[in-house]
Design an enzyme around this catalytic site. Structure first.
Site, PDB file in Angstrom:
ATOM      1  N   ILE A 134      24.800  47.078  11.081  1.00 26.54           N
ATOM      2  CA  ILE A 134      24.959  48.438  11.936  1.00 26.54           C
ATOM      3  C   ILE A 134      23.283  48.788  12.134  1.00 26.54           C
ATOM      4  O   ILE A 134      22.810  49.341  10.870  1.00 26.54           O
ATOM      5  CB  ILE A 134      25.520  49.324  11.175  1.00 26.54           C
ATOM      6  CG1 ILE A 134      27.151  48.975  11.181  1.00 26.54           C
ATOM      7  CG2 ILE A 134      25.642  50.737  11.656  1.00 26.54           C
ATOM      8  CD1 ILE A 134      28.168  49.591  10.325  1.00 26.54           C
ATOM      9  N   PRO A 135      22.655  48.621  13.078  1.00 21.18           N
ATOM     10  CA  PRO A 135      21.231  48.828  13.314  1.00 21.18           C
ATOM     11  C   PRO A 135      20.954  50.263  13.365  1.00 21.18           C
ATOM     12  O   PRO A 135      20.258  50.410  14.495  1.00 21.18           O
ATOM     13  CB  PRO A 135      21.024  48.107  14.610  1.00 21.18           C
ATOM     14  CG  PRO A 135      22.229  48.222  15.514  1.00 21.18           C
ATOM     15  CD  PRO A 135      23.558  48.080  14.402  1.00 21.18           C
ATOM     16  N   CYS A 136      20.720  50.859  12.007  1.00 26.15           N
ATOM     17  CA  CYS A 136      20.267  52.245  12.152  1.00 26.15           C
ATOM     18  C   CYS A 136      18.813  52.314  12.363  1.00 26.15           C
ATOM     19  O   CYS A 136      18.268  53.216  12.788  1.00 26.15           O
ATOM     20  CB  CYS A 136      20.598  52.583  10.705  1.00 26.15           C
ATOM     21  SG  CYS A 136      20.101  51.799   9.304  1.00 26.15           S
ATOM     22  N   HIS A 137      18.286  51.082  12.392  1.00 23.71           N
ATOM     23  CA  HIS A 137      16.632  50.949  12.832  1.00 23.71           C
ATOM     24  C   HIS A 137      16.330  51.441  14.202  1.00 23.71           C
ATOM     25  O   HIS A 137      15.217  51.695  14.563  1.00 23.71           O
ATOM     26  CB  HIS A 137      15.833  49.613  12.090  1.00 23.71           C
ATOM     27  CG  HIS A 137      16.550  48.423  12.742  1.00 23.71           C
ATOM     28  ND1 HIS A 137      17.569  47.872  12.427  1.00 23.71           N
ATOM     29  CD2 HIS A 137      16.257  47.954  13.773  1.00 23.71           C
ATOM     30  CE1 HIS A 137      17.906  46.844  13.293  1.00 23.71           C
ATOM     31  NE2 HIS A 137      17.068  46.890  13.996  1.00 23.71           N
TER      32      HIS A 137
END
Length: 168
Positions: A134-137
């Site tokens: 889950i690409p929070c970056h």
């Protein structure tokens, strides 16, 4: 009693990468940390210690390795997300941000139908237990600033630059 299985591998890009899963799916990912710290965090989050088992995590380990080499753009795995309904809405929106692209906290707030909740989106983003998958970056400030990241802004910038370099 629920069993949680964890595994790790060494990545030249991300350092030691840890993953934990239940029978329902991946429940935690971390990197640039020690095994001791990962296991303490796992116990804090799930009140359970982990059982090391590379077989149970074989598929996601392979995907994470490919990601860390720039050969995987989208993960395909079951997730066992635990959070509030709001957090789950945010995490679902994050999972849809394409590889190599970014969205603002405000964009995510609008996407989930809470246009003024960009600070709450930032908090949910910061509580994401499954970074990379889950690409929070990929979430940044509206003005183009990086915002925050649990592993530090230097690592966030490295991840964004890495994805941009491997987008094709």
């Amino acid at each position: 009693m629920e069993k949680i299985y964890y595994s790790s591998f060494d990545s030249s890009f991300l350092g030691k990468v840890f993953v934990a899963s239940t029978e329902r799916g991946v429940c935690m990912v971390d990197f640039l940390t020690s095994e001791k710290a990962f296991l303490e965090n796992l116990k804090d989050q799930f009140s359970e210690g982990g059982i090391q088992d590379n077989r149970k995590n074989r598929g996601i380990l392979l995907q994470l390795k490919k990601y860390s080499e720039g050969r995987l753009k989208r993960f395909n795995c079951k997730l066992d997300l635990r959070g509030t309904p709001f957090q789950k809405k945010v995490w679902s929106a994050l999972a849809k941000i394409p590889y190599g692209q970014t969205r603002s906290y405000q964009d995510i707030a609008r996407t989930i139908g809470h246009p003024k909740a960009f600070r709450a989106v930032g908090n949910a983003n910061g509580n994401n237990p499954i970074p990379l998958i889950i690409p929070c970056h990929r979430v940044i400030e509206s003005n183009g600033g990086l915002g925050g990241f649990g592993h530090g802004l230097k690592v966030k910038k490295q991840l964004l630059d890495f994805e941009k370099a491997h987008v094709l």
